[in-house]
Design a protein around this motif. Structure first.
Motif, PDB file in Angstrom:
ATOM      1  N   UNK A  31       0.832  -1.224   0.000  1.00 30.88           N
ATOM      2  CA  UNK A  31       0.000   0.000   0.000  1.00 30.88           C
ATOM      3  C   UNK A  31       0.858   1.262   0.000  1.00 30.88           C
ATOM      4  N   UNK A  41      -2.830   5.550  13.369  1.00 30.69           N
ATOM      5  CA  UNK A  41      -2.578   4.512  12.374  1.00 30.69           C
ATOM      6  C   UNK A  41      -1.089   4.145  12.321  1.00 30.69           C
ATOM      7  N   UNK A  42      -0.227   5.158  12.416  1.00 30.75           N
ATOM      8  CA  UNK A  42       1.214   4.892  12.443  1.00 30.75           C
ATOM      9  C   UNK A  42       1.555   4.016  13.647  1.00 30.75           C
ATOM     10  N   UNK A  76       0.444   0.454  13.024  1.00 30.92           N
ATOM     11  CA  UNK A  76       1.368  -0.257  12.121  1.00 30.92           C
ATOM     12  C   UNK A  76       2.595  -0.746  12.899  1.00 30.92           C
ATOM     13  N   UNK A 131      -3.715  10.044  11.894  1.00 36.71           N
ATOM     14  CA  UNK A 131      -2.468   9.583  11.299  1.00 36.71           C
ATOM     15  C   UNK A 131      -1.582   8.947  12.367  1.00 36.71           C
ATOM     16  N   UNK A 189     -14.341   8.015   1.618  1.00 33.84           N
ATOM     17  CA  UNK A 189     -13.517   7.059   0.860  1.00 33.84           C
ATOM     18  C   UNK A 189     -12.133   6.879   1.476  1.00 33.84           C
ATOM     19  N   UNK A 190     -11.547   8.010   1.892  1.00 33.45           N
ATOM     20  CA  UNK A 190     -10.265   7.939   2.594  1.00 33.45           C
ATOM     21  C   UNK A 190     -10.399   7.074   3.833  1.00 33.45           C
ATOM     22  N   UNK A 240      -3.385   9.005   0.406  1.00 32.24           N
ATOM     23  CA  UNK A 240      -3.361   9.455   1.791  1.00 32.24           C
ATOM     24  C   UNK A 240      -2.737   8.390   2.709  1.00 32.24           C
ATOM     25  N   UNK A 241      -3.052   7.139   2.452  1.00 31.83           N
ATOM     26  CA  UNK A 241      -2.578   6.030   3.271  1.00 31.83           C
ATOM     27  C   UNK A 241      -1.053   5.851   3.219  1.00 31.83           C
ATOM     28  N   UNK A 253     -10.795   6.546  -3.906  1.00 27.29           N
ATOM     29  CA  UNK A 253     -10.208   7.581  -4.740  1.00 27.29           C
ATOM     30  C   UNK A 253      -8.956   8.192  -4.103  1.00 27.29           C
ATOM     31  N   UNK A 254      -8.996   8.357  -2.806  1.00 34.40           N
ATOM     32  CA  UNK A 254      -7.924   9.118  -2.166  1.00 34.40           C
ATOM     33  C   UNK A 254      -6.905   8.239  -1.459  1.00 34.40           C
ATOM     34  N   UNK A 259      -8.527   3.664   5.618  1.00 28.95           N
ATOM     35  CA  UNK A 259      -7.902   3.734   6.942  1.00 28.95           C
ATOM     36  C   UNK A 259      -8.496   2.683   7.880  1.00 28.95           C
ATOM     37  N   UNK A 310       1.181   7.880   2.653  1.00 27.40           N
ATOM     38  CA  UNK A 310       1.778   8.998   3.364  1.00 27.40           C
ATOM     39  C   UNK A 310       1.788   8.743   4.867  1.00 27.40           C
ATOM     40  N   UNK A 311       0.660   8.240   5.359  1.00 31.73           N
ATOM     41  CA  UNK A 311       0.551   7.926   6.786  1.00 31.73           C
ATOM     42  C   UNK A 311       1.570   6.872   7.197  1.00 31.73           C
ATOM     43  N   UNK A 312       1.684   5.840   6.366  1.00 32.45           N
ATOM     44  CA  UNK A 312       2.425   4.655   6.807  1.00 32.45           C
ATOM     45  C   UNK A 312       3.933   4.783   6.636  1.00 32.45           C
TER      46      UNK A 312
END
Lengths: 204, 204
Positions: free
Chosen positions: A39, B21-22, B25, B18, B79-80, A114-115, A110-111, B84, A117-119
């Motif tokens: 991802x 989620x980080x 992970x 963010x 959608x984002x 964003x993911x 669609x976006x 997530x 970038x987070x990870x």
């Protein structure tokens, strides 16, 4: 054939079931890296490899279960097998979770950017590094270079032209233009990046 | 308070979701190491830490879900958030599987020592290394030593006397008598072992 082999296991050395479990442990660790990498880099190829490894984990779990069922009525052996089945089944669940992560790529979101970038954050980071032809890494093997020992960063996959190398081993030779997918702490990954770009000489 | 903070996230910087989620992970990667280490070393303390991290993952998933529910009706944002939620939920499932592995310790299996033996194999190995007082590592920080960069082996936990340090960071200072739980490829772990025993001087 399989029957004979699995009977051997329980007779003496237990080689086959041990090998299956060791492989499940390794694959369950590797599949998480690859799922997050899929991802982060928005890569269908990496996601496909996650699916392949998950199928491998399924087959290994099936084999471990089958072997367990053929073990007969020895109570001591049955107790050992309970533990083995628990670990094998958890390793397979880890594979399922990794697939859930990588399947994000096939959903119509669609976006998604964003993911990734987070990870990129976290204790360890995953990055793609391009190997310049001026790099010291070129035409040397990963084991010979001792990449992980020198930098602390691990190469989890390599993209070479249109194809991928997922089965990275000590014998894998790095070629100019390779894209290395690496995982490690930030400082280690930055060191490896400097070597990849040819900005630093190896061992300096 | 939480409401304000989480509204901020979706307004501008998305810092809180963010960060959650980080952290999920990182924890999902770490919990697998600790679960396998728990059964390799037959350690209830390591198993308890696996349970703690799993609870942390549960709380983080709850927070991510709550934040998502408060996001309102913006379709792009929804959608984002789908992506997530998928990653967060998979990270929590990885935690569940890790708990299944470590709970093996609390089942009444007589021949458990068989399992640790099996799991010492694989691409990467997990070992416990005792730090001798003659070692170069003594009284130096993990970050200052660049342990992972020098050896390729990562310290995942430290046992110091009766207590454990699970939150190992660059600032953690190694003391004589520490037992380091490390993960890495075999060569790297052996290098680190030589340093721990004082058989090799650091950087040589």
């Amino acid at each position: 054939m399989m029957e004979n082999k699995d009977k051997e296991i329980f007779g003496g050395e237990r080689v086959s079931i041990r090998e299956a479990l060791v492989e499940m442990k390794s694959l369950s660790e590797k599949i998480i890296d690859l799922a997050y990498a899929a991802i982060i880099f928005d890569s269908d190829d990496l996601a496909n490899e996650v699916e392949n490894i998950e199928e491998k984990l399924d087959r290994l779990l099936y084999r471990v279960r089958l072997t367990a069922l053929m073990a007969g009525r020895d109570p001591q052996l049955a107790e050992q097998l309970l533990g083995i089945l628990q670990v094998a089944s958890a390793a397979e669940q880890i594979g399922d979770a990794a697939v859930s992560i990588s399947r994000l790529l096939s959903t119509n979101v669609e976006y998604r950017p964003f993911i990734p970038f987070i990870l990129k954050g976290g204790d360890e980071i995953i990055r793609a590094l391009m190997v310049d032809e001026s790099s010291d890494l070129v035409n040397r093997s990963i084991g010979g270079l001792e990449v992980e020992g020198e930098t602390g960063a691990r190469i989890i996959a390599i993209k070479r032209g249109n194809r991928w190398i997922f089965n990275v081993s000590d014998d894998t030779v790095i070629k100019p233009g390779d894209t290395l997918i690496v995982r490690g702490v930030e400082g280690g990954v930055e060191d490896l990046e400097a070597y990849c770009k040819g900005e630093r000489r190896w061992g300096q």
